[in-house]
Design an enzyme around this catalytic site. Sequence first.
Site, PDB file in Angstrom:
ATOM      1  N   HIS A  95      -0.668  -9.372  -3.945  1.00 35.64           N
ATOM      2  CA  HIS A  95       0.059  -8.586  -3.074  1.00 35.64           C
ATOM      3  C   HIS A  95      -1.059  -7.346  -2.565  1.00 35.64           C
ATOM      4  CE1 HIS A  95       1.138  -6.912  -6.940  1.00 35.64           C
ATOM      5  NE2 HIS A  95       1.194  -5.561  -6.240  1.00 35.64           N
ATOM      6  N   THR A 119       2.594  -1.353 -11.575  1.00 32.34           N
ATOM      7  CA  THR A 119       2.456   0.030 -10.810  1.00 32.34           C
ATOM      8  C   THR A 119       3.865  -0.022 -10.005  1.00 32.34           C
ATOM      9  OG1 THR A 119       1.108  -1.122  -8.946  1.00 32.34           O
ATOM     10  CG2 THR A 119      -0.061  -0.115 -10.709  1.00 32.34           C
ATOM     11  N   THR A 120       4.796  -0.855 -10.075  1.00 33.41           N
ATOM     12  CA  THR A 120       6.215  -0.722  -9.364  1.00 33.41           C
ATOM     13  C   THR A 120       7.264  -0.946 -10.434  1.00 33.41           C
ATOM     14  OG1 THR A 120       6.110  -3.165  -8.729  1.00 33.41           O
ATOM     15  CG2 THR A 120       5.193  -1.590  -7.345  1.00 33.41           C
ATOM     16  N   HIS A 150      -1.976  -3.386  -1.604  1.00 34.48           N
ATOM     17  CA  HIS A 150      -1.520  -1.727  -1.478  1.00 34.48           C
ATOM     18  C   HIS A 150      -2.500  -1.154  -0.465  1.00 34.48           C
ATOM     19  CE1 HIS A 150       1.440  -1.985  -4.619  1.00 34.48           C
ATOM     20  NE2 HIS A 150       0.444  -2.839  -5.372  1.00 34.48           N
ATOM     21  N   HIS A 191       8.118  -3.734   0.023  1.00 31.12           N
ATOM     22  CA  HIS A 191       7.326  -2.929  -0.327  1.00 31.12           C
ATOM     23  C   HIS A 191       5.877  -3.019  -0.153  1.00 31.12           C
ATOM     24  CE1 HIS A 191      10.833  -1.423  -2.583  1.00 31.12           C
ATOM     25  NE2 HIS A 191      11.117  -2.689  -3.252  1.00 31.12           N
TER      26      HIS A 191
END
Length: 258
Positions: free
Chosen positions: A120, A207-208, A122, A95
């Site tokens: 992480h 957001t996941t 995006h 992801h």
Amino acid sequence: MKKVSAKILLGLVVIILISCENNKGEKKVPEESKHWSYDGETGPKYWSEIDQSDCGGSAQSPVDIVETEMDETLQPIDFQYSEETKIHDVVNNGHSIQFNFEEGNYITLNGDQYNLVQFHFHEPAEHTIKGVRYPLVIHMVHKNKEGKFAVVAIMAKESKGNNETFDFLDKFLPIKVNETIEVKDVFNLKEVLPDNQAYYTYTGSLTTPPCTEGVQWFIFKNSVDVSLKMIEDLRKIMPINNFRDIQQLNGRVIKESK
């Protein structure tokens, strides 16, 4: 005639009994559950159907930051980041690319300590600012002893020049899904942050999936420079457009620090 019918009936009974015995030995194969993604029938629009979680809630993230309230009582975020931060490992989880950290780095919010767990990427960014979407964002995920989350979002823009810190991180990107790279080197985590740390803040969600609500969000107003090479490297190994669509505010207020 009666004897023939009796033989047929007896034969059917024997067949049924044998069939039942055979079925006892068969294992039922469980139906494979769907796993969320960023595309198609398992994409963001269907997350609440795939996972019985908060994804269909009324206080979700990300949001478009348009109308804000200036709050002069908001204090600067107290970053207690080491100049010699040790990365535990880097994971390509299918992801995003996630950097996991050893204990020791944290932020303090209203006297409460939130430990840095991971950050992480995006690509492009998830939150937008007055409709503008940055090419990349870094989500720095912190968690306190009660399990509450505080996420700091650092917007990044492309730069023709090199950024020593991000060039260092670029060396450890796992190419294959589920690949993990152990990192023995240390780096100055403070160099990831922008110089001007004014921010927007509101209460939202992860957001996941499971889209846990009650997350304190801090989105820096100012971006950092990341080399075009790193953005392209991330683009090659992360899902295309690994961002969630903008969610409704539903009456929530976005505050702004000076």
